[in-house]
Design a protein around this motif. Structure first.
Motif, PDB file in Angstrom:
ATOM      1  N   MET A  57       0.304  -1.006  -0.184  1.00 40.28           N
ATOM      2  CA  MET A  57      -0.075   0.046   0.010  1.00 40.28           C
ATOM      3  C   MET A  57       1.057   1.112   0.221  1.00 40.28           C
ATOM      4  N   ASN A  58       0.804   1.973  -0.820  1.00 44.59           N
ATOM      5  CA  ASN A  58       1.653   3.415  -1.216  1.00 44.59           C
ATOM      6  C   ASN A  58       0.742   4.842  -0.463  1.00 44.59           C
ATOM      7  N   LEU A  59       0.774   4.692   0.344  1.00 44.50           N
ATOM      8  CA  LEU A  59       0.011   5.998   0.738  1.00 44.50           C
ATOM      9  C   LEU A  59       0.678   7.282  -0.031  1.00 44.50           C
ATOM     10  N   GLU A  60       1.379   7.774  -0.556  1.00 42.74           N
ATOM     11  CA  GLU A  60       2.488   8.510  -0.996  1.00 42.74           C
ATOM     12  C   GLU A  60       1.102   9.023  -2.560  1.00 42.74           C
ATOM     13  N   SER A  61       0.693   7.824  -3.219  1.00 41.18           N
ATOM     14  CA  SER A  61      -0.488   7.816  -4.405  1.00 41.18           C
ATOM     15  C   SER A  61      -1.214   8.536  -3.613  1.00 41.18           C
ATOM     16  N   LEU A  62      -2.262   8.649  -2.481  1.00 38.21           N
ATOM     17  CA  LEU A  62      -3.317   9.432  -2.107  1.00 38.21           C
ATOM     18  C   LEU A  62      -2.886  10.614  -1.747  1.00 38.21           C
ATOM     19  N   LYS A  63      -1.751  10.767  -1.672  1.00 35.02           N
ATOM     20  CA  LYS A  63      -1.503  12.096  -1.429  1.00 35.02           C
ATOM     21  C   LYS A  63      -2.621  13.524  -2.158  1.00 35.02           C
ATOM     22  N   ASN A  64      -3.323  14.200  -1.050  1.00 34.56           N
ATOM     23  CA  ASN A  64      -4.341  15.499  -2.077  1.00 34.56           C
ATOM     24  C   ASN A  64      -5.572  14.783  -2.451  1.00 34.56           C
ATOM     25  N   GLN A  65      -5.367  13.744  -1.866  1.00 41.70           N
ATOM     26  CA  GLN A  65      -6.272  12.847  -2.551  1.00 41.70           C
ATOM     27  C   GLN A  65      -8.035  12.691  -1.221  1.00 41.70           C
ATOM     28  N   LYS A  66      -9.251  12.497  -1.537  1.00 38.71           N
ATOM     29  CA  LYS A  66     -10.282  12.290  -1.268  1.00 38.71           C
ATOM     30  C   LYS A  66     -10.723  10.494  -0.881  1.00 38.71           C
ATOM     31  N   ILE A  67     -10.695  10.342   0.475  1.00 40.72           N
ATOM     32  CA  ILE A  67     -11.364   9.208   0.883  1.00 40.72           C
ATOM     33  C   ILE A  67     -12.553   8.746   1.538  1.00 40.72           C
ATOM     34  N   LEU A  68     -13.134   8.124   0.855  1.00 39.99           N
ATOM     35  CA  LEU A  68     -14.750   7.967   1.436  1.00 39.99           C
ATOM     36  C   LEU A  68     -14.901   6.689   2.362  1.00 39.99           C
ATOM     37  N   LEU A  69     -15.034   6.454   3.419  1.00 42.50           N
ATOM     38  CA  LEU A  69     -14.784   5.404   4.086  1.00 42.50           C
ATOM     39  C   LEU A  69     -16.591   5.225   4.652  1.00 42.50           C
ATOM     40  N   LEU A  70     -16.563   4.100   4.301  1.00 43.89           N
ATOM     41  CA  LEU A  70     -17.986   2.512   4.443  1.00 43.89           C
ATOM     42  C   LEU A  70     -17.895   2.490   5.986  1.00 43.89           C
ATOM     43  N   GLY A  71     -18.248   2.305   6.355  1.00 41.39           N
ATOM     44  CA  GLY A  71     -18.069   1.496   7.498  1.00 41.39           C
ATOM     45  C   GLY A  71     -17.117   2.412   9.325  1.00 41.39           C
ATOM     46  N   LYS A  72     -17.017   0.825   9.292  1.00 44.73           N
ATOM     47  CA  LYS A  72     -16.189   1.960  11.056  1.00 44.73           C
ATOM     48  C   LYS A  72     -14.126   0.863  11.276  1.00 44.73           C
ATOM     49  N   THR A  73     -13.452   2.603  11.662  1.00 44.81           N
ATOM     50  CA  THR A  73     -12.659   2.108  10.924  1.00 44.81           C
ATOM     51  C   THR A  73     -12.346   0.560  12.167  1.00 44.81           C
ATOM     52  N   ARG A  74     -10.747  -0.163  12.254  1.00 43.80           N
ATOM     53  CA  ARG A  74     -10.907  -1.210  13.155  1.00 43.80           C
ATOM     54  C   ARG A  74      -9.425  -0.679  13.736  1.00 43.80           C
ATOM     55  N   ALA A  75      -7.845  -0.906  13.556  1.00 39.33           N
ATOM     56  CA  ALA A  75      -7.045  -0.549  14.280  1.00 39.33           C
ATOM     57  C   ALA A  75      -6.990   1.030  14.840  1.00 39.33           C
ATOM     58  N   PHE A  76      -6.998   1.756  14.349  1.00 41.92           N
ATOM     59  CA  PHE A  76      -7.409   3.317  15.160  1.00 41.92           C
ATOM     60  C   PHE A  76      -9.082   3.497  15.365  1.00 41.92           C
ATOM     61  N   SER A  77      -8.865   4.769  16.690  1.00 40.29           N
ATOM     62  CA  SER A  77      -9.818   5.126  17.249  1.00 40.29           C
ATOM     63  C   SER A  77     -10.485   6.197  15.081  1.00 40.29           C
ATOM     64  N   LEU A  78     -11.680   6.524  14.876  1.00 40.75           N
ATOM     65  CA  LEU A  78     -12.130   7.215  13.893  1.00 40.75           C
ATOM     66  C   LEU A  78     -11.270   8.450  14.047  1.00 40.75           C
ATOM     67  N   ASP A  79     -10.850   9.265  15.826  1.00 42.28           N
ATOM     68  CA  ASP A  79     -10.545  10.521  14.933  1.00 42.28           C
ATOM     69  C   ASP A  79      -9.055  10.622  15.145  1.00 42.28           C
ATOM     70  N   GLU A  80      -8.259   9.167  15.986  1.00 38.20           N
ATOM     71  CA  GLU A  80      -6.754   9.377  15.436  1.00 38.20           C
ATOM     72  C   GLU A  80      -6.492   9.059  14.177  1.00 38.20           C
ATOM     73  N   PHE A  81      -7.549   8.092  13.173  1.00 30.68           N
ATOM     74  CA  PHE A  81      -7.488   7.729  12.090  1.00 30.68           C
ATOM     75  C   PHE A  81      -7.342   8.900  11.276  1.00 30.68           C
ATOM     76  N   THR A  82      -8.399   9.516  11.342  1.00 33.37           N
ATOM     77  CA  THR A  82      -8.322  10.923  10.884  1.00 33.37           C
ATOM     78  C   THR A  82      -6.924  11.948  11.014  1.00 33.37           C
ATOM     79  N   SER A  83      -6.904  12.322  11.943  1.00 35.74           N
ATOM     80  CA  SER A  83      -5.591  12.721  12.739  1.00 35.74           C
ATOM     81  C   SER A  83      -4.370  12.338  11.438  1.00 35.74           C
TER      82      SER A  83
END
Length: 412
Positions: free
Chosen positions: A1-27
Motif C-alpha cells: 500500500m503506497n500512501l504517497e499515491s493518495l496524497k492530496n486525495q479524498k477518501i470515502l470511508l464506508l463502515g468503521k475503522t478497526r485498528a485506529f479510533s476514528l479521530d486518530e485515523f483522521t489525524s
C-alpha cells in the motif's frame, strides 16, 4: 500500500475503522495530506471498505462498485501501511507532553503498529500500583499484550483476560524482547510465580537475570540457579556461594570449564543430565558412594556405565531398575527376582508385558506404583480406577490423561 499515491486525495470511508479510533485515523491521514470524507462528493476517487457497514452503506457500496469509477481499498492493509509510517519518537513525545492515557491505551490496543513501537509504548504505561486486571485500563492493556503475542489465541477464548494467560504466554514464547518487557511490568511484583517462570526461561535476557539477582528474592534466586540455560558468565560469578554452586552444578548445561570449576560438588554434578561421557567417567573414577547413587539415577548416564554400576551393589541395582534410561534387557532379566518387582513397577521404561505380569501378582504396594506409571497398559489403569485405593493415582497419571484426551471420552 503506497500512501504517497493518495496524497492530496479524498477518501470515502464506508463502515468503521478497526485498528485506529476514528479521530486518530483522521489525524493520521491529515499528516499525509489525505482528506477523509463521509459522503460521495466531487473529487472522491477512492473508497475505503471499513468494517460493520450499515444497510445504507452496504447498498451504497454495491452501487459504487457497479459504476466502475472508484478504486476500492481494503481497510486492514491500509491501516497497517498507515501505522508503519508513524514516527515512534514523535508519537512518544506527543503522548508524554499531553499525558493522554486514553490515547496511549488506544495505541497499545492497535494491532497494526509494530511490535517495537508497542514495547516502547508499554514502558510508558502507568499501572497505578494496581494488578493486571484490577481496573479497566490495566485489564485492557494486559489483554492487548496477551492477544498480540499469544499463539493460536483464537483457540483459547478469553485467555487474554486471565493472569494464567500471561503465564502461558511466557511459557510458549522465545521472544527475548517480549520476555524483557513482561519482566518490567509493575504488577509482576504481585505475582512471584511470574518472576520464577521468567527466571527459569531459557530465552530470558541476561540483563533481566542480573536485575533479578540484584533484587535478591530467595525464590527467584533458586529458580535462576536451577535454570539449565543460565549464562555461563553469570554462573561463574555465583558459584563462590556454596548453596548456589550446588544447585547450578545439578542443573546447568555443562562445558569442560564449568565442570572443572564445580569439581568440589561432584555429588551434585552426578545428577546433571548434560554430563559428557568423559565427565561421567571422571565421576565414576571417584568411586564415591553418594556420587554413584546420583549417577545411577541420572537419565543421561551411558549404558555401559549403568551396567557397571548395576553390578556394584544391590542398592545401586534397585536405583538403576527405576531409571528410565536402563536398557530393557536389564529390566527383563531383573523380573525373575521378586525383590526387584517394586522398582520395576515404578519405571516407565519397564516393558508393558512385565507391567502386566506385575499387575497379576495383586500386591497392593506394587499396584500403587503401577497406577502412577505412565507406561502401564491403559486397560489395567481402567481397572485400577475402579478401586478406591488407586483411583486418585490413576486420575493424576499423565499417560492415562493423554489417553483420555486422545479418545475425547472424558473421565469415568
Amino acid at each position: 500500500m503506497n500512501l504517497e499515491s493518495l496524497k492530496n486525495q479524498k477518501i470515502l470511508l464506508l463502515g468503521k475503522t478497526r485498528a485506529f479510533s476514528l479521530d486518530e485515523f483522521t489525524s493520521q491521514l491529515k499528516q499525509h495530506n489525505i482528506e477523509l470524507v463521509d459522503e460521495v462528493s466531487e473529487g472522491v476517487k477512492f473508497i475505503l471498505e471499513g468494517r460493520v457497514l450499515s444497510p445504507y452503506e452496504q447498498n451504497l457500496m454495491n452501487e459504487l462498485y457497479e459504476q466502475y469509477k472508484y478504486e476500492f481499498i481494503e481497510l486492514e492493509p491500509f491501516e497497517k501501511a498507515l501505522a508503519q509510517t508513524i514516527d515512534d519518537n514523535v508519537l512518544l513525545m506527543s503522548l508524554k507532553l499531553s499525558n493522554d492515557k486514553a490515547r496511549l491505551k488506544s495505541f497499545l490496543q492497535n494491532g497494526a503498529i509494530s511490535d517495537g513501537l508497542f514495547f516502547k509504548l508499554l514502558k510508558n504505561y502507568k499501572w497505578q500500583n494496581e494488578d493486571f486486571f484490577e481496573n479497566d485500563d490495566n485489564r485492557d492493556v494486559t489483554a492487548a499484550l496477551i492477544e498480540r503475542f499469544y499463539e493460536n489465541i483464537e483457540r483459547n477464548h478469553n485467555v487474554q483476560f486471565a493472569t494464567t494467560g500471561l503465564i502461558h504466554l511466557i511459557s510458549q514464547t522465545n521472544n527475548e524482547e517480549l520476555l524483557e518487557a513482561i519482566s518490567e511490568l509493575e504488577p509482576i511484583k504481585l505475582h512471584p510465580k511470574i518472576k520464577v517462570i521468567l527466571a527459569t526461561h531459557p530465552q530470558t535476557p541476561k540483563k533481566v537475570l542480573k536485575r533479578f539477582l540484584k533484587e535478591g528474592d530467595a525464590i527467584v534466586l533458586d529458580a535462576i540457579y536451577a535454570n539449565p540455560s543460565l549464562d555461563h558468565q553469570i554462573a561463574k560469578t555465583l558459584i563462590e556461594d556454596e548453596e548456589a554452586a550446588k544447585k547450578i552444578a545439578q542443573n546447568i548445561v555443562l562445558d569442560e570449564e564449568l565442570f572443572v570449576l564445580l569439581k568440589d560438588y561432584s555429588v551434585e554434578l552426578a545428577s546433571n543430565v548434560s554430563l559428557s561421557l568423559e565427565m561421567q567417567q571422571k565421576l565414576l573414577d571417584l568411586d564415591d558412594e553418594a556420587v554413584d547413587k546420583n549417577l545411577a539415577q541420572n537419565t543421561s548416564l551411558d549404558t555401559q556405565f549403568l551396567e557397571s554400576l548395576y553390578k556394584k551393589s544391590n542398592e545401586l541395582q534397585q536405583i538403576i531398575l527405576e531409571n528410565p534410561a536402563t536398557p530393557s534387557t536389564i529390566l527383563e532379566a531383573a523380573y525373575n527376582d521378586s525383590s526387584n518387582h517394586l522398582s520395576l513397577a515404578k519405571n516407565s521404561a519397564t516393558p508393558q508385558e512385565i507391567l502386566s505380569k506385575l499387575y497379576d501378582l495383586g500386591e497392593t504396594e506394587i499396584l500403587s506404583e503401577l497406577a502412577q506409571n505412565e507406561n502401564t497398559p491403559v486397560e489395567l489403569l481402567y481397572q485400577m480406577q475402579l478401586d478406591s485405593r488407586f483411583e486418585r493415582y490413576v486420575r493424576t497419571n499423565a499417560g492415562f490423561g493423554k489417553h483420555i484426551q486422545t479418545q475425547n471420552i472424558g473421565w469415568l
